[in-house]
Scaffold this motif. Structure first.
Motif, short mmCIF file in Angstrom:
data_model
loop_
_atom_site.label_atom_id
_atom_site.label_comp_id
_atom_site.label_asym_id
_atom_site.label_seq_id
_atom_site.Cartn_x
_atom_site.Cartn_y
_atom_site.Cartn_z
N ASN A 1 -4.07 -64.94 10.79
CA ASN A 1 -3.70 -64.35 9.51
C ASN A 1 -2.93 -65.38 8.68
O ASN A 1 -2.20 -66.21 9.22
N SER B 1 -2.74 -57.10 1.24
CA SER B 1 -3.53 -57.45 2.42
C SER B 1 -5.03 -57.32 2.14
O SER B 1 -5.48 -56.31 1.60
N THR C 1 -6.46 -61.32 8.35
CA THR C 1 -5.83 -60.74 7.16
C THR C 1 -5.30 -61.86 6.26
O THR C 1 -4.54 -62.71 6.70
N THR D 1 -3.04 -62.26 3.11
CA THR D 1 -2.07 -61.57 2.26
C THR D 1 -1.88 -62.39 0.99
O THR D 1 -1.42 -63.53 1.03
#
Length: 314
Positions: free
Chosen positions: A115, A160, A180, A182
């Protein structure tokens, strides 16, 4: 091999002698093969035995050994490979035949994603690459390419976002994993102000709006609110006044800038008079005051002085 020849004549006399019979086997074995498909393991290797390739080889006497010229295969040998099966009989006669070993890699890569957080630029966009989400993907042979289903982000994607990372190995096997991304907007609005001159009304008040002070403030995404710390002015504020324009964007970033609001009072006093009759005194004189003549003069702010051009009469 020793053999004996026995001879008997017509009168019954007997004699014999020996001889050597040498037996030779010159017939080669018959090597019979079959093709084989094998699959690479997680370590990128695969192996075969003679039993995988031999398809019933035989000999008129007996077979001593069966061997292969290649038994181990790796990623460099994906596809069709020719191998040779060598058959040796007990008498040293040799035959060989070829077979095709097809090496296949069906093991998908191991996808290890990560992420990340990214920050929008001044133009409200951000671009990422597959490498940004790659956290050490693995394959038994080797990875050919990384692909992500989304590379470009803008103000509409604050927060997100799920991105699919696809890894394809050199043999076309593919695996996908999600990560993910962000998206963050940390850029403050740009606040641009302009000074303003305003005039008090008859009630001694004057107002301004944000439009009077804002001179084209902007943001990389968009502006949510524009506010002033002071928008109403009265007589006590005649002259220069510093005001602050506060701009908040849709993502909560805040900035402000000052401007000068010059308050002017240009409305003349309203003078109201009344006539007055006075009587001379014994000394032949009489006088009046402003109060005798003023009949309620007023101003939108306040009166500083009231005077008369003549107060003494004779």
């Amino acid at each position: 091999n020793t053999v004996y020849l026995k001879v008997i004549d017509v009168n019954g006399n007997v004699d014999s002698a020996s001889a050597i019979v040498t037996v030779l086997d010159s017939i080669k074995p018959t090597a019979i093969t079959q093709n084989k498909t094998i699959y690479l393991a997680a370590n990128g290797l695969a192996s075969i035995t003679t039993a995988d390739i031999d398809n019933g080889s035989f000999d008129n006497c007996a077979i001593a050994t069966i061997t292969l010229d290649s038994t181990q295969f790796d990623c460099s040998e994906i596809g069709a490979n020719t191998v040779y099966l060598k058959v040796t009989d007990v008498n040293g006669n040799i035959d060989s035949a070829s077979a095709i070993v097809t090496v296949i890699d069906t093991i998908k890569p191991t996808v290890i994603g990560q992420n990340i957080s990214v920050y929008l630029s001044a133009n409200g966009t951000k671009t990422i690459t597959a490498a940004d989400l790659n956290n050490g993907n693995l394959d038994n042979c080797g990875i050919a390419s990384f692909i992500i289903d989304s590379t470009h982000f803008d103000c509409s994607e604050i927060g997100s976002n799920t991105v699919q990372l696809t890894v394809i190995d050199v043999n076309g096997n593919a695996s996908t994993s999600s990560a993910t991304v962000t998206v963050i907007d940390s850029i403050k609005p740009t606040v641009i102000t302009q000074n303003k001159t305003i005039y008090l009304a008859a009630n001694g008040m004057a107002n301004i709006s944000t439009a009077d002070i804002d001179n084209g403030s902007f943001d990389n995404c968009s502006i949510a609110t524009i506010a002033l710390d002071s928008s109403q002015f009265d007589c006590s504020e005649v002259g220069n006044n510093t005001v602050y324009l506060k701009v908040i964007d849709v993502n909560g970033n805040v900035d402000s800038a000052s401007a000068i609001v010059t308050v002017l009072d240009t409305i003349k006093t309203t003078v109201i008079t009344q006539n007055k009759t006075i009587y001379l005194a014994a000394n032949g004189l009489a006088s009046i005051t402003t109060a005798d003549i003023d009949n309620g003069s007023f101003d939108n702010c306040a009166i500083a002085t009231i005077t008369l051009d003549s107060t003494q009469f004779d």
